[in-house]
Design a protein around this motif. Structure first.
Motif, PDB file in Angstrom:
ATOM      1  N   TRP A 338       0.834  -1.199   0.000  1.00  0.00           N
ATOM      2  CA  TRP A 338       0.000   0.000   0.000  1.00  0.00           C
ATOM      3  C   TRP A 338       0.872   1.253   0.000  1.00  0.00           C
ATOM      4  N   LEU A 339       0.246   2.343  -0.387  1.00  0.00           N
ATOM      5  CA  LEU A 339       0.832   3.665  -0.204  1.00  0.00           C
ATOM      6  C   LEU A 339      -0.177   4.462   0.599  1.00  0.00           C
ATOM      7  N   TYR A 340       0.220   4.899   1.804  1.00  0.00           N
ATOM      8  CA  TYR A 340      -0.709   5.568   2.725  1.00  0.00           C
ATOM      9  C   TYR A 340      -0.309   7.023   2.951  1.00  0.00           C
ATOM     10  N   THR A 341      -1.311   7.861   3.139  1.00  0.00           N
ATOM     11  CA  THR A 341      -1.032   9.240   3.541  1.00  0.00           C
ATOM     12  C   THR A 341      -0.511   9.246   4.975  1.00  0.00           C
ATOM     13  N   THR A 342       0.382  10.153   5.265  1.00  0.00           N
ATOM     14  CA  THR A 342       0.854  10.295   6.646  1.00  0.00           C
ATOM     15  C   THR A 342      -0.197  10.973   7.517  1.00  0.00           C
ATOM     16  N   GLN A 343      -1.089  11.744   6.883  1.00  0.00           N
ATOM     17  CA  GLN A 343      -2.150  12.446   7.599  1.00  0.00           C
ATOM     18  C   GLN A 343      -3.408  11.591   7.662  1.00  0.00           C
ATOM     19  N   GLU A 344      -4.225  11.808   8.708  1.00  0.00           N
ATOM     20  CA  GLU A 344      -5.520  11.150   8.818  1.00  0.00           C
ATOM     21  C   GLU A 344      -6.641  12.146   8.541  1.00  0.00           C
ATOM     22  N   PHE A 345      -7.769  11.628   8.044  1.00  0.00           N
ATOM     23  CA  PHE A 345      -8.893  12.465   7.639  1.00  0.00           C
ATOM     24  C   PHE A 345     -10.186  11.879   8.198  1.00  0.00           C
ATOM     25  N   THR A 346     -11.172  12.760   8.399  1.00  0.00           N
ATOM     26  CA  THR A 346     -12.467  12.322   8.928  1.00  0.00           C
ATOM     27  C   THR A 346     -13.548  12.524   7.870  1.00  0.00           C
ATOM     28  N   ASP A 347     -14.141  13.690   7.795  1.00  0.00           N
ATOM     29  CA  ASP A 347     -15.156  13.975   6.778  1.00  0.00           C
ATOM     30  C   ASP A 347     -14.482  14.641   5.591  1.00  0.00           C
ATOM     31  N   PHE A 348     -14.677  14.055   4.402  1.00  0.00           N
ATOM     32  CA  PHE A 348     -13.952  14.574   3.239  1.00  0.00           C
ATOM     33  C   PHE A 348     -14.617  14.097   1.953  1.00  0.00           C
ATOM     34  N   ASP A 349     -14.238  14.752   0.857  1.00  0.00           N
ATOM     35  CA  ASP A 349     -14.462  14.267  -0.505  1.00  0.00           C
ATOM     36  C   ASP A 349     -13.092  13.957  -1.088  1.00  0.00           C
ATOM     37  N   LEU A 350     -12.971  12.824  -1.739  1.00  0.00           N
ATOM     38  CA  LEU A 350     -11.713  12.410  -2.352  1.00  0.00           C
ATOM     39  C   LEU A 350     -11.943  12.149  -3.830  1.00  0.00           C
ATOM     40  N   PHE A 476       1.567  -9.359  -8.498  1.00  0.00           N
ATOM     41  CA  PHE A 476       1.627  -9.032  -9.922  1.00  0.00           C
ATOM     42  C   PHE A 476       0.796  -7.801 -10.263  1.00  0.00           C
ATOM     43  N   THR A 477       0.380  -7.078  -9.247  1.00  0.00           N
ATOM     44  CA  THR A 477      -0.408  -5.868  -9.465  1.00  0.00           C
ATOM     45  C   THR A 477       0.477  -4.704  -9.887  1.00  0.00           C
ATOM     46  N   SER A 478      -0.024  -3.936 -10.845  1.00  0.00           N
ATOM     47  CA  SER A 478       0.509  -2.605 -11.112  1.00  0.00           C
ATOM     48  C   SER A 478      -0.695  -1.678 -11.261  1.00  0.00           C
ATOM     49  N   ALA A 479      -0.512  -0.430 -10.941  1.00  0.00           N
ATOM     50  CA  ALA A 479      -1.608   0.532 -11.026  1.00  0.00           C
ATOM     51  C   ALA A 479      -1.033   1.922 -11.170  1.00  0.00           C
ATOM     52  N   MET A 480      -1.800   2.806 -11.802  1.00  0.00           N
ATOM     53  CA  MET A 480      -1.399   4.199 -11.928  1.00  0.00           C
ATOM     54  C   MET A 480      -2.516   5.095 -11.386  1.00  0.00           C
ATOM     55  N   PHE A 481      -2.103   6.219 -10.807  1.00  0.00           N
ATOM     56  CA  PHE A 481      -3.036   7.183 -10.230  1.00  0.00           C
ATOM     57  C   PHE A 481      -2.594   8.590 -10.617  1.00  0.00           C
ATOM     58  N   ARG A 482      -3.556   9.493 -10.707  1.00  0.00           N
ATOM     59  CA  ARG A 482      -3.244  10.889 -10.996  1.00  0.00           C
ATOM     60  C   ARG A 482      -4.386  11.766 -10.472  1.00  0.00           C
ATOM     61  N   ASN A 483      -4.118  13.073 -10.465  1.00  0.00           N
ATOM     62  CA  ASN A 483      -5.134  14.062 -10.069  1.00  0.00           C
ATOM     63  C   ASN A 483      -5.828  13.664  -8.773  1.00  0.00           C
ATOM     64  N   ILE A 484      -5.037  13.330  -7.778  1.00  0.00           N
ATOM     65  CA  ILE A 484      -5.587  12.961  -6.470  1.00  0.00           C
ATOM     66  C   ILE A 484      -5.785  14.246  -5.665  1.00  0.00           C
ATOM     67  N   ARG A 485      -7.020  14.524  -5.316  1.00  0.00           N
ATOM     68  CA  ARG A 485      -7.303  15.733  -4.556  1.00  0.00           C
ATOM     69  C   ARG A 485      -8.327  15.436  -3.465  1.00  0.00           C
ATOM     70  N   ILE A 486      -8.346  16.289  -2.448  1.00  0.00           N
ATOM     71  CA  ILE A 486      -9.230  16.074  -1.309  1.00  0.00           C
ATOM     72  C   ILE A 486      -9.849  17.394  -0.897  1.00  0.00           C
ATOM     73  N   ARG A 487     -11.055  17.290  -0.371  1.00  0.00           N
ATOM     74  CA  ARG A 487     -11.736  18.447   0.183  1.00  0.00           C
ATOM     75  C   ARG A 487     -12.274  18.031   1.557  1.00  0.00           C
ATOM     76  N   GLU A 488     -11.685  18.607   2.598  1.00  0.00           N
ATOM     77  CA  GLU A 488     -12.135  18.288   3.948  1.00  0.00           C
ATOM     78  C   GLU A 488     -13.368  19.109   4.282  1.00  0.00           C
ATOM     79  N   GLN A 489     -14.264  18.496   5.029  1.00  0.00           N
ATOM     80  CA  GLN A 489     -15.543  19.125   5.368  1.00  0.00           C
ATOM     81  C   GLN A 489     -15.510  19.660   6.803  1.00  0.00           C
TER      82      GLN A 489
END
Length: 489
Positions: A338-350, A476-489
Motif C-alpha cells: 500500500w501507499l498511505y497518507t501520513t495524515q488522517e482524515f475524517t469527513d472529506f471528498d476524495l 503481480f499488481t501494477s496501477a497508476m493514479f493521478r489528479n488525487i485531490r481532497i476536500r475536507e468538510q
C-alpha cells in the motif's frame, strides 16, 4: 446598446448521514429531458452539496415546487425545442417568472435552454436558447475576445458535434463567478453547442469555446439580471443515456456551476475558485505519503503515480526451495502493498483518477488506522504502535473501495468491499477512470466516472477517521493514479 449590455452585464438512510445546516436552499426540477436527467440531477446535487453551501431538494415533473420556498431554482427540464414541446401548467410558468422578477435565482442547466420555445418570459430569462436563426439574434466571440452580435435570420442553426475535449476560455475574468479561475483549461468529453439564438439582451458572457463547426467562439456560460432576480446559464454538463460523464469531474466546471448557483441565489460569491479542493498528491514526489510493504512507487514525468511490485530474487519470498506448496505460494502471491497518507482524515471528498491493466486489482483504503500492518506482513516488533489492531486486511478494519478489472468479481470498481457491490458497467477498460469518495459522519458514497456506484451508511463499530491508502493487491499488481485531490468538510 446591445453590445454594451453583453459586455457589462439518494438512499434516504445514507443521505440523512450527510446532513444539512443553515445553507442556501436549492431545488432541481427534472423528470423530462432528451438527456439523462437522472445523471445530471445527481451531479448537480453532489457538486452543490459537496461545497457545504447548499441544501438541495429535487422536484420531478409533473410535481413542481413552490418556488418561493427556495433561494435558487435549477432547471434540468427539457420538454423539447419545438412548438409541440411539453409546457408546465400556466400558473407554474407565471409563478417562476414572478419569482425571478421579484429577486429569485434561476440556473439553466445544459439542455434546459432548449425548453419552452413559445414561453416569451422564459426566452427573456435565458437570453440564448436552442432556437432557429429566424427566432432572434445570436452571439459569437471573435478575435481578442470581442463580442459579435449575429443579426436575426443569420448564422447557423443550433447544433453540436460529438463529445470531445476542448479548451474553455474565460471571457469576463472579473465577474464573481469566474474570478480566480484559470484563463483557460481543457474541458473533457463535452458537447460543444453552436448556433444559439434568442432575445440576447442584457447578457454577460462568462466563458466561451471555439467550435470547429461554426468556426467561431461560442458562448458556454452567461448571466443576466431579470427584474430583481439573476439567471445563470451553462451549456456544459452534457449527460447522455448509457454514456459515462467524465466532463462532470472537471473541477473548473464544478466551480462554475456552484459559484453560478450561489450568484443566482444571492448576487455574490463566497465559494473559492477551487471549491476547497486541495492536492493530496503533488505530482512530483511522495511527500506526505509512506510506502507500506514491498513495492516501488514512482512519479512519472507527466505527474502520474505508478505503483509496481518488486521481485529482486524469484526464490526469496519462499521459505523453502522450489517447488513450494500451494499454501506457501498463496501466502506470497496475495501479500499486499500500500501507499498511505501520513495524515488522517475524517469527513472529506476524495477524487482519484486510476488506470489498471486487464485483470488488475487495486483499491482505495479509508479509515484504516492499522495502515495495512498485517496485510503487508509487517512484524509487530517493527511497528508496536500498530500491533493492537486486528490481524486482518484494511477492508476489515476501515473500508476498501474496490478497483478491479475482473468480470468474475462480485465487488466491481466502486464497491464498498464486502459491504455493498457497485453498479456495474461504469468502468472503462484499459483506460483512465475517475472515482469520487464522499465520507460523512461514517457514511460512504462512491461515484465512478461521474455516476453513483455505491452507498453505505457505515458500520458504527468502525473508525470514522484514518489515513487514505492506494493498494497493490498482489505480487503481480501494477496501477497508476493521478489528479488525487481532497476536500475536507
Amino acid at each position: 446598446m446591445l453590445v454594451r449590455n453583453l459586455i457589462t452585464v439518494a438512499l434516504l438512510s445514507v443521505s440523512c448521514a450527510f446532513g444539512a445546516g443553515d445553507k442556501l436552499s436549492a431545488v432541481i426540477i427534472d423528470g423530462v429531458n432528451n438527456h439523462d436527467w437522472e445523471a445530471g440531477t445527481a451531479a448537480i446535487r453532489t457538486i452543490l452539496e459537496g461545497t457545504g453551501r447548499f441544501s438541495v431538494d429535487v422536484s420531478t415533473y409533473p410535481k413542481l415546487p413552490d418556488f418561493s420556498h427556495y433561494d435558487v431554482v435549477i432547471n434540468n427540464f427539457n420538454g423539447g425545442h419545438t412548438p409541440a414541446g411539453i409546457r408546465w401548467p400556466a400558473d407554474a410558468e407565471r409563478a417562476l417568472a414572478a419569482y425571478v422578477r421579484n429577486g429569485g435565482g434561476l440556473v439553466i442547466f445544459h439542455a434546459a435552454n432548449n425548453a419552452f420555445l413559445e414561453w416569451p418570459e422564459y426566452n427573456q430569462m435565458i437570453g440564448l436558447g436552442w432556437r432557429e436563426p429566424s427566432f432572434g439574434s445570436g452571439v459569437a466571440i471573435g478575435p481578442g475576445g470581442s463580442i459579435q452580435v449575429i443579426p436575426k435570420g443569420q448564422g447557423l442553426a443550433p447544433g453540436h458535434g460529438p463529445r470531445h475535449d476542448f479548451d474553455l476560455f474565460v471571457l469576463d475574468q472579473q465577474h464573481p463567478i469566474t474570478r480566480g479561475l484559470p484563463l483557460y483549461w481543457s474541458h473533457p468529453s463535452e458537447q460543444l453547442t453552436h448556433g444559439q439564438h434568442g432575445p440576447a439582451e442584457g447578457l454577460t458572457i462568462l466563458t466561451y469555446a471555439f467550435s470547429e463547426i461554426s468556426r467561431q467562439g461560442e458562448p458556454m456560460d452567461w448571466v443576466r439580471q431579470y427584474g430583481k432576480g439573476r439567471v445563470y446559464t451553462t451549456m456544459l454538463g452534457h449527460t447522455w443515456n448509457n454514456e459515462l460523464n467524465p466532463n462532470l469531474d472537471d473541477v473548473n466546471f464544478q466551480a462554475l456551476l456552484a459559484r453560478g448557483t450561489e450568484w443566482a441565489a444571492t448576487g455574490t460569491v463566497t465559494l473559492a475558485a477551487d471549491l476547497g479542493w486541495k492536492p493530496l498528491f503533488n505530482g512530483k514526489n511522495l511527500d506526505g505519503w509512506e510506502v507500506r510493504g514491498a513495492s516501488v512507487w514512482s512519479v512519472m514525468d507527466d505527474g502520474v503515480l505508478l505503483g509496481q511490485r518488486v521481485h529482486p530474487n524469484a526464490a526469496a519470498p519462499f521459505s523453502s526451495p522450489w517447488p513450494v506448496d500451494a499454501k506457501e505460494y498463496a501466502a506470497w502471491l496475495y501479500r499486499q502493498s500500500w501507499l498511505y497518507t501520513t495524515q488522517e482524515f475524517t469527513d472529506f471528498d476524495l477524487h482519484v483518477e486510476y488506470w489498471i491493466p486487464p485483470g488488475g486489482n487495486s483499491g482505495v483504503s479509508i479509515r484504516d488506522r492499522s495502515r495495512a500492518h498485517t496485510a503487508v506482513g509487517e512484524p509487530d516488533s517493527e511497528r508496536p504502535d500498530l500491533a493492537s489492531f486486528p490481524k486482518t486486511t484494511p477492508a476489515h478494519i476501515g473500508y476498501e473501495i474496490q478497483i478491479c478489472d475482473d468480470d468474475r468479481e462480485k465487488f466491481q470498481s466502486g464497491s464498498v468491499y464486502t459491504f455493498v457491490a457497485a453498479k456495474t458497467g461504469l468502468q472503462r477498460a484499459s483506460s483512465w477512470n475517475s472515482m469520487e469518495i464522499e465520507s460523512r459522519n461514517g457514511a460512504i458514497r462512491v461515484r465512478v466516472n461521474g455516476t453513483l456506484a455505491a452507498e453505505y451508511a457505515g458500520d458504527p463499530a468502525r473508525s470514522k477517521s484514518g489515513p487514505i491508502g492506494l493498494q497493490l493487491h498482489d505480487q503481480f499488481t501494477s496501477a497508476m493514479f493521478r489528479n488525487i485531490r481532497i476536500r475536507e468538510q
